[in-house]
Design a protein around this motif. Structure first.
Motif, PDB file in Angstrom:
ATOM      1  N   PRO A  32       6.904  -7.969  -0.146  1.00  0.00           N
ATOM      2  CA  PRO A  32       7.477  -8.009   1.204  1.00  0.00           C
ATOM      3  C   PRO A  32       6.786  -8.986   2.142  1.00  0.00           C
ATOM      4  O   PRO A  32       7.435  -9.763   2.810  1.00  0.00           O
ATOM      5  CB  PRO A  32       7.338  -6.580   1.712  1.00  0.00           C
ATOM      6  CG  PRO A  32       7.281  -5.761   0.493  1.00  0.00           C
ATOM      7  CD  PRO A  32       6.584  -6.605  -0.533  1.00  0.00           C
ATOM      8  N   ASP A  33       5.463  -8.959   2.224  1.00  0.00           N
ATOM      9  CA  ASP A  33       4.792  -9.795   3.205  1.00  0.00           C
ATOM     10  C   ASP A  33       3.319  -9.912   2.858  1.00  0.00           C
ATOM     11  O   ASP A  33       2.487  -9.202   3.408  1.00  0.00           O
ATOM     12  CB  ASP A  33       4.970  -9.218   4.614  1.00  0.00           C
ATOM     13  CG  ASP A  33       4.831 -10.272   5.691  1.00  0.00           C
ATOM     14  OD1 ASP A  33       4.233 -11.335   5.405  1.00  0.00           O
ATOM     15  OD2 ASP A  33       5.316 -10.043   6.802  1.00  0.00           O
ATOM     16  N   PHE A  72      14.336  -1.389   1.689  1.00  0.00           N
ATOM     17  CA  PHE A  72      13.087  -0.792   1.216  1.00  0.00           C
ATOM     18  C   PHE A  72      12.608  -1.596   0.019  1.00  0.00           C
ATOM     19  O   PHE A  72      13.421  -2.112  -0.755  1.00  0.00           O
ATOM     20  CB  PHE A  72      13.294   0.663   0.766  1.00  0.00           C
ATOM     21  CG  PHE A  72      13.515   1.623   1.895  1.00  0.00           C
ATOM     22  CD1 PHE A  72      12.442   2.199   2.554  1.00  0.00           C
ATOM     23  CD2 PHE A  72      14.799   1.960   2.292  1.00  0.00           C
ATOM     24  CE1 PHE A  72      12.639   3.081   3.604  1.00  0.00           C
ATOM     25  CE2 PHE A  72      15.016   2.849   3.333  1.00  0.00           C
ATOM     26  CZ  PHE A  72      13.927   3.410   3.990  1.00  0.00           C
ATOM     27  N   SER A  73      11.303  -1.675  -0.163  1.00  0.00           N
ATOM     28  CA  SER A  73      10.780  -2.288  -1.384  1.00  0.00           C
ATOM     29  C   SER A  73      11.126  -1.356  -2.546  1.00  0.00           C
ATOM     30  O   SER A  73      11.443  -0.185  -2.353  1.00  0.00           O
ATOM     31  CB  SER A  73       9.267  -2.499  -1.275  1.00  0.00           C
ATOM     32  OG  SER A  73       8.601  -1.258  -1.149  1.00  0.00           O
ATOM     33  N   GLU A  74      11.043  -1.890  -3.755  1.00  0.00           N
ATOM     34  CA  GLU A  74      11.422  -1.085  -4.922  1.00  0.00           C
ATOM     35  C   GLU A  74      10.589   0.174  -5.068  1.00  0.00           C
ATOM     36  O   GLU A  74      11.086   1.199  -5.523  1.00  0.00           O
ATOM     37  CB  GLU A  74      11.326  -1.933  -6.189  1.00  0.00           C
ATOM     38  CG  GLU A  74      12.433  -2.958  -6.282  1.00  0.00           C
ATOM     39  CD  GLU A  74      12.417  -3.696  -7.603  1.00  0.00           C
ATOM     40  OE1 GLU A  74      12.072  -3.083  -8.631  1.00  0.00           O
ATOM     41  OE2 GLU A  74      12.752  -4.887  -7.588  1.00  0.00           O
ATOM     42  N   ASP A  75       9.333   0.125  -4.674  1.00  0.00           N
ATOM     43  CA  ASP A  75       8.465   1.297  -4.810  1.00  0.00           C
ATOM     44  C   ASP A  75       8.401   2.136  -3.524  1.00  0.00           C
ATOM     45  O   ASP A  75       7.592   3.057  -3.427  1.00  0.00           O
ATOM     46  CB  ASP A  75       7.060   0.880  -5.232  1.00  0.00           C
ATOM     47  CG  ASP A  75       6.366   0.004  -4.200  1.00  0.00           C
ATOM     48  OD1 ASP A  75       6.962  -0.322  -3.158  1.00  0.00           O
ATOM     49  OD2 ASP A  75       5.204  -0.375  -4.456  1.00  0.00           O
ATOM     50  N   SER A  77       7.161   1.488  -0.704  1.00  0.00           N
ATOM     51  CA  SER A  77       5.911   1.384   0.045  1.00  0.00           C
ATOM     52  C   SER A  77       6.059   0.464   1.260  1.00  0.00           C
ATOM     53  O   SER A  77       5.137   0.348   2.055  1.00  0.00           O
ATOM     54  CB  SER A  77       4.780   0.879  -0.857  1.00  0.00           C
ATOM     55  OG  SER A  77       5.055  -0.437  -1.305  1.00  0.00           O
ATOM     56  N   TRP A  78       7.208  -0.174   1.404  1.00  0.00           N
ATOM     57  CA  TRP A  78       7.520  -1.045   2.529  1.00  0.00           C
ATOM     58  C   TRP A  78       8.954  -0.800   2.975  1.00  0.00           C
ATOM     59  O   TRP A  78       9.817  -0.474   2.156  1.00  0.00           O
ATOM     60  CB  TRP A  78       7.410  -2.523   2.131  1.00  0.00           C
ATOM     61  CG  TRP A  78       6.030  -2.997   1.850  1.00  0.00           C
ATOM     62  CD1 TRP A  78       5.345  -2.870   0.673  1.00  0.00           C
ATOM     63  CD2 TRP A  78       5.161  -3.677   2.748  1.00  0.00           C
ATOM     64  NE1 TRP A  78       4.099  -3.443   0.798  1.00  0.00           N
ATOM     65  CE2 TRP A  78       3.967  -3.947   2.056  1.00  0.00           C
ATOM     66  CE3 TRP A  78       5.288  -4.093   4.075  1.00  0.00           C
ATOM     67  CZ2 TRP A  78       2.896  -4.616   2.654  1.00  0.00           C
ATOM     68  CZ3 TRP A  78       4.225  -4.767   4.655  1.00  0.00           C
ATOM     69  CH2 TRP A  78       3.048  -5.011   3.948  1.00  0.00           C
ATOM     70  N   ARG A  87       4.524  -1.035   6.526  1.00  0.00           N
ATOM     71  CA  ARG A  87       4.003  -0.307   5.365  1.00  0.00           C
ATOM     72  C   ARG A  87       4.383   1.162   5.503  1.00  0.00           C
ATOM     73  O   ARG A  87       4.488   1.684   6.612  1.00  0.00           O
ATOM     74  CB  ARG A  87       2.489  -0.427   5.282  1.00  0.00           C
ATOM     75  CG  ARG A  87       1.999  -1.837   5.073  1.00  0.00           C
ATOM     76  CD  ARG A  87       0.488  -1.950   5.130  1.00  0.00           C
ATOM     77  NE  ARG A  87       0.038  -1.637   6.487  1.00  0.00           N
ATOM     78  CZ  ARG A  87      -1.079  -0.964   6.775  1.00  0.00           C
ATOM     79  NH1 ARG A  87      -1.866  -0.520   5.811  1.00  0.00           N
ATOM     80  NH2 ARG A  87      -1.426  -0.728   8.017  1.00  0.00           N
ATOM     81  N   LEU A  88       4.585   1.840   4.381  1.00  0.00           N
ATOM     82  CA  LEU A  88       4.943   3.259   4.374  1.00  0.00           C
ATOM     83  C   LEU A  88       3.908   4.050   3.585  1.00  0.00           C
ATOM     84  O   LEU A  88       3.431   3.605   2.542  1.00  0.00           O
ATOM     85  CB  LEU A  88       6.323   3.457   3.740  1.00  0.00           C
ATOM     86  CG  LEU A  88       7.480   2.697   4.385  1.00  0.00           C
ATOM     87  CD1 LEU A  88       8.748   2.905   3.578  1.00  0.00           C
ATOM     88  CD2 LEU A  88       7.673   3.123   5.821  1.00  0.00           C
TER      89      LEU A  88
END
Length: 104
Positions: A32-33, A72-75, A77-78, A87-88
């Protein structure tokens, strides 16, 4: 407790261009970043929501956040919000399952 949510869900064209660029970077790099991985805002105790829009609800520092989410990121977490990636940490379903898990 403060709740931060956009008053209107209309965005400037520049916002959508930035979102498209974030998605293109994510598609190209799978990250993501990278530059902001430690400085990006953190949302904890979060959950996905479907109010009149796909969104995310959670806590950031001392504020409650309710924001439209674009990806959302695949996992998971973002999350990509209108202002960029955040961030999540600590999805509420994971906490609930851990507390109520039965052990033999």
């Amino acid at each position: 407790m403060a709740v931060h949510t956009p008053r209107a869900f209309s965005y400037e064209p520049e916002t959508f261009r930035a979102i498209a660029q974030h998605l293109q970077t994510y598609r190209t790099t799978g990250d993501p970043d990278r530059e902001k991985s430690f400085t990006a805002p953190l949302i904890v105790d979060w959950s996905k929501t479907l109010l009149p829009f796909p969104g995310i609800i959670g806590t950031s520092q001392t504020a409650t956040i309710l924001e439209p989410v674009f990806a959302f990121s695949e996992d998971n977490s973002w999350a990509l919000l209108a202002n960029g990636w955040v961030r999540l940490k600590n999805h509420v379903d994971e906490q609930f399952n851990a507390v109520h898990r039965k052990t033999p």
